[in-house]
Design an enzyme around this catalytic site. Structure first.
Site, PDB file in Angstrom:
ATOM      1  N   GLU A  72       4.097  56.743 -86.120  1.00  0.00           N
ATOM      2  CA  GLU A  72       4.352  58.030 -86.770  1.00  0.00           C
ATOM      3  C   GLU A  72       3.049  58.754 -87.072  1.00  0.00           C
ATOM      4  O   GLU A  72       2.956  59.977 -86.946  1.00  0.00           O
ATOM      5  CB  GLU A  72       5.152  57.832 -88.056  1.00  0.00           C
ATOM      6  CG  GLU A  72       6.583  57.359 -87.827  1.00  0.00           C
ATOM      7  CD  GLU A  72       6.694  55.918 -87.348  1.00  0.00           C
ATOM      8  OE1 GLU A  72       5.729  55.158 -87.528  1.00  0.00           O
ATOM      9  OE2 GLU A  72       7.736  55.565 -86.781  1.00  0.00           O
ATOM     10  N   HIS A 141      16.603  53.647 -93.583  1.00  0.00           N
ATOM     11  CA  HIS A 141      17.104  54.633 -92.630  1.00  0.00           C
ATOM     12  C   HIS A 141      17.800  55.809 -93.306  1.00  0.00           C
ATOM     13  O   HIS A 141      18.290  56.690 -92.625  1.00  0.00           O
ATOM     14  CB  HIS A 141      18.074  53.984 -91.645  1.00  0.00           C
ATOM     15  CG  HIS A 141      17.406  53.095 -90.640  1.00  0.00           C
ATOM     16  ND1 HIS A 141      16.826  51.903 -90.980  1.00  0.00           N
ATOM     17  CD2 HIS A 141      17.215  53.228 -89.312  1.00  0.00           C
ATOM     18  CE1 HIS A 141      16.315  51.338 -89.883  1.00  0.00           C
ATOM     19  NE2 HIS A 141      16.536  52.123 -88.868  1.00  0.00           N
TER      20      HIS A 141
END
Ligand SMILES: Cc1ncc(C[n+]2csc(CCOP(=O)(O)OP(=O)(O)O)c2C)c(N)n1
Lengths: 338, 360
Positions: A72, A141
């Site tokens: 990321e 998540h």
């Protein structure tokens, strides 16, 4: 295409789409209109885990739509570099809960690049990130990190709640001269459908949408919470209470004018989001309302939010964490009964 | 077994250590462990595989949440786990169920963990196995830290973590492996290179020829091993463990294996890869390989095989019963264990949740 031709094309075809299809359509249009636009992230080349970029690599090639290595921080930094060099990156974070390794780039660079180069290197870039709960996903998540990003000066944050808005706001984000974070509710991806023009159109950033009019109480919300607030408003209406649901659509910039108008009308405020309460975006909203509109309030502001806990890794406890219509209704009752 | 004999060599396996060929022929007689270890390795793999198959079925029946399967990759985890001592630390990824079974997590706990129940996180701390890591690579710097602590205390214990090939692209991977090298910490890093990170092949992850070669830059040995060969895996992990215990620092192991199943129960690999590729790797099945070797030595029979299968089925059944009986999740589960002492506002929030639940 000329503006007129675009408008016509936009009006010609209207299709009923899910939110994720509307995002896909927006990406297609963005890639079609400007070959500086590039789309990348983990698994994005193959359509991504939610299929938001389905078929785009086939249409636009691997140079413009591609998978990155799994990082990321790398994805975010790559976008900055591409943006500095004049490309138009649209980067995807696979889940907003995995934004944390990218926070250094966001805080230290993305938010301040324009100023640190005195306007010479503005970053026109979009970061898309599926966020939020409601689908029993594993630990990490379902996070809603919009408040963390909102604490960074220099970035904009958009969180749509309808397919029409998702496409129009995403296309506006691509055109925007600043870095825009675009959070997409995972819960809404396939649960909402709506009419969406297949051509190019934009929905301006920083303009709230009154999802439902009412004059007894204002409910401020965005993204995945809008449908839940509307559900609560429908239930309240059955009991004779008229709730105004304000879908903020973007939290930076914030349409404080719309908020102000609604609060002046109703005098009662409930703020709803999925993120934890402490330092969630509701804290900013209630501070601002208290600072500027206190004389119009008939009751203390109430927040209906996630609790001061990580979004539960225990999927079976999710229903106690993520606000639902009953909790919003309890919040509405609280400000009305005060 | 004959199908395996005709398998073409896979370029991914070039330069890796193997003890058994895919059809179970002995290539390195010098590296065969004791009979007792051989049987433990086989049992471990078989049990893990039966569990994995059943877990996928349970997921389809709605009895588990998302389940990250590992079938076909069990040799890497089982071989590595058996090379450790009690007290060594293990940091698994979400795909580490075989590892967790080997390190003593009960089947009921594993089922509960994949059901999203807090009891699945209540693992005896003395087992030194940490919960399945969901964010990629966070475990790598932790491994350096734990290993450094054991080194300071002079316990002779070590820390071993797993990571996927995709995970090696994360910053935390580089940071953590580098720290372990710099501190000469007793750590083992196993890269479970199964060829794919969801839809992304290893070749998109890195331009490096292989992942083990990075070890040189971190100042430690980098070892490539046939990850579907449990004997090879056991051997290299043991060597790495001895090295760590001798105070010579960490080792980076790249185990070449393959994910024949989907990434998780919600993935469809047909979207991004040729199933013929998976078929070739089915021919390198780690369980079949060791079984062929054991049979050639008269150490294994169909009867023993059936016993393991039946025993495991019964164990899983009992574990399901136990998991089903786990207490329903109370509001406390959301707010406890966040601070040692709940903050005042959290007590209020707990009362609020209880009141809301009472209305339902
Ligand atoms: C920080 C972070 N980013 C993204 C994800 C989403 N994700 C889960 S698994 C995965 C692929 C991992 O591939 P690899 O590291 O090769 O391990 P494998 O799953 O193949 O065992 C991704 C991108 C995640 N869990 N954590």
């Amino acid at each position: 295409m000329t503006v007129a031709a675009e408008r016509q094309a936009a009006q010609e075809q209207i299709k009923t789409m899910t939110m994720v299809a509307a995002v896909n359509d927006a990406l297609r249009v963005a890639l079609e209109r400007d070959d500086k636009v590039m789309l990348f992230g983990e698994d994005v080349g193959m359509g991504g885990v939610f299929r938001a970029s389905d078929n785009l690599q086939n249409l636009f090639g691997e140079e413009r739509v591609f998978n990155t290595p799994l990082s990321e921080a790398g994805i975010m930094g790559l976008a900055v570099g591409l943006g500095i060099a004049g490309e138009k990156p649209i980067a995807e974070l696979q889940f907003a809960g995995f934004i944390y390794p990218a926070l250094e780039q966001i805080n230290a660079q993305i938010g301040r690049y324009r100023q640190r180069t005195q306007g010479n290197f503005p970053l026109s870039m979009v970061v898309r990130a599926p966020y939020g709960g409601g689908i029993h996903s594993p630990e990490m998540h379902a996070d809603s990190p919009e408040g963390l990003v909102a604490a960074v000066p220099g970035v904009k944050i958009v969180i749509p709640s309808t397919p029409y808005d998702a496409k129009g706001l995403l296309l506006a984000a691509v055109d925007d001269p600043d870095p825009v974070f675009f959070f997409e509710s995972i819960k809404l991806y396939r649960s909402v459908k709506g009419e969406v023009p297949t051509g190019h159109y934009t929905v301006p950033l920083g303009k709230a949408r009154i999802a439902r009019e009412g004059d007894d109480c204002t409910v401020l919300c965005y993204g995945g919470m809008v449908e839940i607030c509307e559900e609560a408003a429908v239930a309240a209406a059955a009991a004779g209470v008229n709730v105004e649901v304000v879908d903020l659509r973007s939290i930076v910039p914030l349409d404080f004018e719309a908020i102000s108008e609604s609060v002046k009308k109703t005098g009662r405020v409930v703020i709803v989001h999925e993120a934890a309460r402490r330092m969630g975006f509701g804290a900013e909203l209630s501070a601002r309302i208290a600072e500027e509109l206190i004389e119009y309030l008939h009751a203390p502001i109430t927040r209906v939010t996630g609790w001061d806990a990580p979004y539960p890794p225990f999927t079976a406890a999710e229903h106690m964490y993520r606000p639902d219509a009953a909790r919003v209704a309890a919040g509405i009752r609280k400000v009305l009964d005060y | 077994m004959t199908a395996a004999l005709t398998l073409p060599p896979d370029p991914r396996l070039e330069g890796t250590l193997s003890v058994l060929s895919p059809s179970g022929e002995l290539l390195r007689p010098d590296l065969v462990p004791s009979d007792e270890i051989l049987l433990k390795l086989y049992n471990g793999m078989r049990r893990a595989r039966v569990f994995d198959d059943r877990a996928m079925v349970l997921q389809r029946q709605g009895k588990l949440g998302v389940y990250p399967c590992f079938g076909g990759m069990e040799a890497t985890q089982v071989g590595a786990a058996l090379a450790l001592q009690d007290g060594d630390w293990v940091l698994p990824t979400y795909r580490g169920t075989a590892l967790a079974m080997m390190r003593g997590m009960t089947l009921a706990q594993i089922l509960l963990a994949w059901r999203g129940h807090p009891a699945g996180y209540q693992v005896d701390p003395k087992l030194h196995i940490l919960p399945f890591y969901i964010p990629i690579a966070n475990q790598i710097p932790h491994t350096a830290g734990i290993a450094l602590a054991e080194k300071r205390r002079g316990t002779g214990l070590l820390a071993m973590s797993f990571i996927g090939d995709g995970g090696t692209s994360e910053g935390d991977f580089h940071v953590g492996v580098n720290f372990a090298g710099a501190f000469c910490a007793p750590a083992i890093f196993v890269i479970e290179n199964n060829g794919w990170a969801i839809s992304t092949p290893t070749s998109v992850q890195t331009a490096a020829k292989n992942l083990a070669s990075r070890a040189e830059g971190y100042g430690m040995p980098g070892i490539r091993v046939d990850g579907n060969d449990v004997l090879a895996m056991y051997h290299v992990t043991r060597e790495a463990a001895e090295r760590a215990r001798r105070g010579e620092g960490p080792t980076l192991i790249e185990a070449i294996t393959y994910r024949i199943l989907p990434h998780t129960s919600s993935d469809d690999p047909k979207r991004y890869r040729q199933e013929t590729e998976a078929d070739a790797w089915r021919g390198r099945d780690p369980g079949m390989r060791l079984r062929a070797y054991l049979e050639s030595r008269g150490m294994w029979s169909e009867e023993q095989e059936q016993d393991v299968m039946k025993g495991m089925e019964a164990e899983i059944k009992a574990a399901m019963l136990e998991a089903d009986q786990a207490a329903p999740i109370e509001p406390e589960a959301l707010l406890e264990h966040i601070y040692a002492e709940p903050l005042a506002e959290m007590k209020d929030q707990l009362a609020e949740i209880r009141a809301l639940e009472a209305l339902k």
